[in-house]
Design a protein around this motif. Sequence first.
Motif, PDB file in Angstrom:
ATOM      1  N   GLY A  11       0.791  -1.219   0.000  1.00  0.00           N
ATOM      2  CA  GLY A  11       0.000   0.000   0.000  1.00  0.00           C
ATOM      3  C   GLY A  11       0.821   1.266   0.000  1.00  0.00           C
ATOM      4  N   ALA A  12       2.134   1.169   0.062  1.00  0.00           N
ATOM      5  CA  ALA A  12       2.981   2.355   0.083  1.00  0.00           C
ATOM      6  C   ALA A  12       3.048   2.978  -1.300  1.00  0.00           C
ATOM      7  CB  ALA A  12       4.379   1.997   0.555  1.00  0.00           C
ATOM      8  N   LEU A  13       3.203   4.296  -1.331  1.00  0.00           N
ATOM      9  CA  LEU A  13       3.372   4.981  -2.607  1.00  0.00           C
ATOM     10  C   LEU A  13       4.719   4.631  -3.216  1.00  0.00           C
ATOM     11  CD1 LEU A  13       2.078   8.563  -1.702  1.00  0.00           C
ATOM     12  CD2 LEU A  13       0.926   6.883  -3.146  1.00  0.00           C
ATOM     13  N   PRO A  14       4.792   4.511  -4.539  1.00  0.00           N
ATOM     14  CA  PRO A  14       6.102   4.305  -5.156  1.00  0.00           C
ATOM     15  C   PRO A  14       6.985   5.523  -4.913  1.00  0.00           C
ATOM     16  CG  PRO A  14       4.458   4.817  -6.818  1.00  0.00           C
ATOM     17  CD  PRO A  14       3.720   4.610  -5.524  1.00  0.00           C
ATOM     18  N   ALA A  15       8.276   5.320  -4.956  1.00  0.00           N
ATOM     19  CA  ALA A  15       9.210   6.414  -4.720  1.00  0.00           C
ATOM     20  C   ALA A  15       8.995   7.511  -5.758  1.00  0.00           C
ATOM     21  CB  ALA A  15      10.643   5.902  -4.783  1.00  0.00           C
ATOM     22  N   MET A  16       8.661   8.707  -5.306  1.00  0.00           N
ATOM     23  CA  MET A  16       8.460   9.841  -6.191  1.00  0.00           C
ATOM     24  C   MET A  16       8.587  11.119  -5.390  1.00  0.00           C
ATOM     25  SD  MET A  16       4.354   9.513  -6.846  1.00  0.00           S
ATOM     26  CE  MET A  16       3.187   9.558  -5.489  1.00  0.00           C
ATOM     27  N   GLN A  17       8.750  12.220  -6.081  1.00  0.00           N
ATOM     28  CA  GLN A  17       8.932  13.503  -5.418  1.00  0.00           C
ATOM     29  C   GLN A  17       7.569  14.050  -5.011  1.00  0.00           C
ATOM     30  OE1 GLN A  17      11.207  15.936  -8.105  1.00  0.00           O
ATOM     31  NE2 GLN A  17      13.132  14.922  -7.607  1.00  0.00           N
ATOM     32  N   THR A  18       7.171  13.780  -3.799  1.00  0.00           N
ATOM     33  CA  THR A  18       5.856  14.204  -3.311  1.00  0.00           C
ATOM     34  C   THR A  18       5.945  15.579  -2.653  1.00  0.00           C
ATOM     35  OG1 THR A  18       6.206  13.153  -1.158  1.00  0.00           O
ATOM     36  CG2 THR A  18       5.207  11.809  -2.905  1.00  0.00           C
ATOM     37  N   PRO A  19       4.806  16.279  -2.506  1.00  0.00           N
ATOM     38  CA  PRO A  19       4.793  17.551  -1.786  1.00  0.00           C
ATOM     39  C   PRO A  19       5.149  17.339  -0.316  1.00  0.00           C
ATOM     40  CG  PRO A  19       2.816  17.291  -3.110  1.00  0.00           C
ATOM     41  CD  PRO A  19       3.492  15.968  -3.089  1.00  0.00           C
ATOM     42  N   PRO A  20       5.489  18.415   0.396  1.00  0.00           N
ATOM     43  CA  PRO A  20       5.822  18.275   1.818  1.00  0.00           C
ATOM     44  C   PRO A  20       4.593  17.913   2.644  1.00  0.00           C
ATOM     45  CG  PRO A  20       5.706  20.583   1.208  1.00  0.00           C
ATOM     46  CD  PRO A  20       5.629  19.810  -0.073  1.00  0.00           C
ATOM     47  N   VAL A  21       4.813  17.280   3.773  1.00  0.00           N
ATOM     48  CA  VAL A  21       3.768  16.993   4.744  1.00  0.00           C
ATOM     49  C   VAL A  21       3.801  18.103   5.790  1.00  0.00           C
ATOM     50  CG1 VAL A  21       2.925  15.371   6.488  1.00  0.00           C
ATOM     51  CG2 VAL A  21       3.955  14.520   4.357  1.00  0.00           C
ATOM     52  N   VAL A  22       2.655  18.770   6.011  1.00  0.00           N
ATOM     53  CA  VAL A  22       2.623  19.952   6.866  1.00  0.00           C
ATOM     54  C   VAL A  22       1.532  19.809   7.917  1.00  0.00           C
ATOM     55  CG1 VAL A  22       3.498  21.427   5.001  1.00  0.00           C
ATOM     56  CG2 VAL A  22       1.016  21.137   5.302  1.00  0.00           C
ATOM     57  N   SER A  23       1.435  20.794   8.765  1.00  0.00           N
ATOM     58  CA  SER A  23       0.398  20.813   9.797  1.00  0.00           C
ATOM     59  C   SER A  23      -0.956  21.130   9.170  1.00  0.00           C
ATOM     60  CB  SER A  23       0.713  21.890  10.835  1.00  0.00           C
ATOM     61  OG  SER A  23       0.579  23.186  10.248  1.00  0.00           O
ATOM     62  N   PRO A  24      -2.060  20.802   9.861  1.00  0.00           N
ATOM     63  CA  PRO A  24      -3.383  21.162   9.329  1.00  0.00           C
ATOM     64  C   PRO A  24      -3.518  22.660   9.065  1.00  0.00           C
ATOM     65  CG  PRO A  24      -3.617  19.583  11.105  1.00  0.00           C
ATOM     66  CD  PRO A  24      -2.174  19.971  11.085  1.00  0.00           C
ATOM     67  N   GLN A  25      -2.898  23.488   9.887  1.00  0.00           N
ATOM     68  CA  GLN A  25      -2.990  24.933   9.703  1.00  0.00           C
ATOM     69  C   GLN A  25      -2.287  25.374   8.421  1.00  0.00           C
ATOM     70  OE1 GLN A  25      -1.934  23.412  12.513  1.00  0.00           O
ATOM     71  NE2 GLN A  25      -3.750  23.750  13.833  1.00  0.00           N
ATOM     72  N   ASP A  26      -1.096  24.822   8.184  1.00  0.00           N
ATOM     73  CA  ASP A  26      -0.363  25.166   6.966  1.00  0.00           C
ATOM     74  C   ASP A  26      -1.077  24.620   5.728  1.00  0.00           C
ATOM     75  OD1 ASP A  26       1.522  26.527   8.380  1.00  0.00           O
ATOM     76  OD2 ASP A  26       3.002  24.899   8.384  1.00  0.00           O
ATOM     77  N   TRP A  27      -1.687  23.434   5.882  1.00  0.00           N
ATOM     78  CA  TRP A  27      -2.440  22.861   4.754  1.00  0.00           C
ATOM     79  C   TRP A  27      -3.622  23.761   4.395  1.00  0.00           C
ATOM     80  CZ3 TRP A  27      -7.464  21.359   4.000  1.00  0.00           C
ATOM     81  CH2 TRP A  27      -7.735  20.607   2.852  1.00  0.00           C
ATOM     82  N   GLU A  28      -4.341  24.261   5.419  1.00  0.00           N
ATOM     83  CA  GLU A  28      -5.484  25.137   5.166  1.00  0.00           C
ATOM     84  C   GLU A  28      -5.038  26.441   4.518  1.00  0.00           C
ATOM     85  OE1 GLU A  28      -9.297  26.512   4.799  1.00  0.00           O
ATOM     86  OE2 GLU A  28      -8.586  24.474   5.281  1.00  0.00           O
ATOM     87  N   ALA A  29      -3.895  26.974   4.934  1.00  0.00           N
ATOM     88  CA  ALA A  29      -3.378  28.197   4.327  1.00  0.00           C
ATOM     89  C   ALA A  29      -3.059  27.972   2.849  1.00  0.00           C
ATOM     90  CB  ALA A  29      -2.132  28.668   5.080  1.00  0.00           C
ATOM     91  N   ALA A  30      -2.479  26.816   2.545  1.00  0.00           N
ATOM     92  CA  ALA A  30      -2.169  26.499   1.150  1.00  0.00           C
ATOM     93  C   ALA A  30      -3.443  26.335   0.332  1.00  0.00           C
ATOM     94  CB  ALA A  30      -1.325  25.231   1.079  1.00  0.00           C
ATOM     95  N   ARG A  31      -4.456  25.719   0.956  1.00  0.00           N
ATOM     96  CA  ARG A  31      -5.733  25.544   0.249  1.00  0.00           C
ATOM     97  C   ARG A  31      -6.373  26.892  -0.052  1.00  0.00           C
ATOM     98  NH1 ARG A  31     -11.332  24.913   0.483  1.00  0.00           N
ATOM     99  NH2 ARG A  31     -11.420  25.934   2.536  1.00  0.00           N
ATOM    100  N   GLN A  32      -6.340  27.799   0.912  1.00  0.00           N
ATOM    101  CA  GLN A  32      -6.929  29.114   0.705  1.00  0.00           C
ATOM    102  C   GLN A  32      -6.186  29.886  -0.390  1.00  0.00           C
ATOM    103  OE1 GLN A  32      -9.689  30.322   1.898  1.00  0.00           O
ATOM    104  NE2 GLN A  32     -10.158  28.624   3.278  1.00  0.00           N
ATOM    105  N   LYS A  33      -4.893  29.733  -0.442  1.00  0.00           N
ATOM    106  CA  LYS A  33      -4.113  30.402  -1.477  1.00  0.00           C
ATOM    107  C   LYS A  33      -4.487  29.886  -2.864  1.00  0.00           C
ATOM    108  CE  LYS A  33       0.666  31.361  -2.873  1.00  0.00           C
ATOM    109  NZ  LYS A  33       2.109  31.126  -2.547  1.00  0.00           N
ATOM    110  N   LEU A  34      -4.617  28.569  -2.982  1.00  0.00           N
ATOM    111  CA  LEU A  34      -5.002  27.979  -4.268  1.00  0.00           C
ATOM    112  C   LEU A  34      -6.439  28.328  -4.620  1.00  0.00           C
ATOM    113  CD1 LEU A  34      -4.209  26.131  -6.625  1.00  0.00           C
ATOM    114  CD2 LEU A  34      -5.003  24.189  -5.255  1.00  0.00           C
TER     115      LEU A  34
END
Length: 277
Positions: A11-34
């Motif tokens: 079930g693991a993702l294949p090795a690839m350049q994924t986005p960073p893993v961040v806090s829920p607050q930082d994720w929400e800020a990124a969502r609002q920006k997009l």
Amino acid sequence: MTTATQNEPAGALPAMQTPPVVSPQDWEAARQKLLVREKAQMRARDALAAERRRMPWVEVEKPYAFEGPAGKASLLDLFEGRRQLIVYRAFFEPGVYGWPDHGCRGCSLGADQVGHLAHLNARDTTLAYASRAPQADIARLKQKMGWAMPWYTIIDSFDADFGVDEWHGHNVFIRDGERIFRTYFINNRGDEAIGTLWSYLDLTPLGRQESWEDSPAGYPQDPPYQWWNWHDSYVEGAAPDRKWVEVSEAGEAAFREQSAREKAAGEACPSCSGTAS
């Protein structure tokens, strides 16, 4: 991107350049920006549909003929009494890959996306498919694949005259009594996202026919949401259900209030809020 290795857990993702893993607050800020860019794209799409509704029309003067389940049919017959008509040229005929068991894979993928036609019909619009396969083969294919759209056999130069003799495409028509006008045509990449009620209506000269749209004067328009119904419950000419009108108006008011609050917050602190109504 590299391929997965045998040592990776199930079930693991294949090795690839994924986005960073961040806090829920930082994720929400990124969502609002997009979201700012997404809403700008939505408004641009609405503006493009408004421009499409103002495209000139060309009258269809040639008496085109088709074969349908009930025999010969004219282009006017394809409207089924409604004001607007969308005709998709699907490739299902001898010489097309998949014949006689299947239609073109791309056209079939598009057919699988078509939603329940009752909602489109409720906006005075008919969707029809057209191919050069005989009606017996079309009926067999529709039953096999679970498709319900009206599907006609092209027997004259309709496909060549409307740019779909060698490639798929949607042609859009409107009628004034027995006079028929071609209003729009889309093919190639533009076809790939067509299939939802809204994507079809945005192709038509009358649009979604809702009051928020930018349409020429005199175009039919109703309040948004209120004309919606269960697909087995539309009654032609019936007024919107009173209870549903109350529910939809309350929901619309709450949405507008929230949008106003978000807009005000963004104006007070542009760096704090990326929302836009």
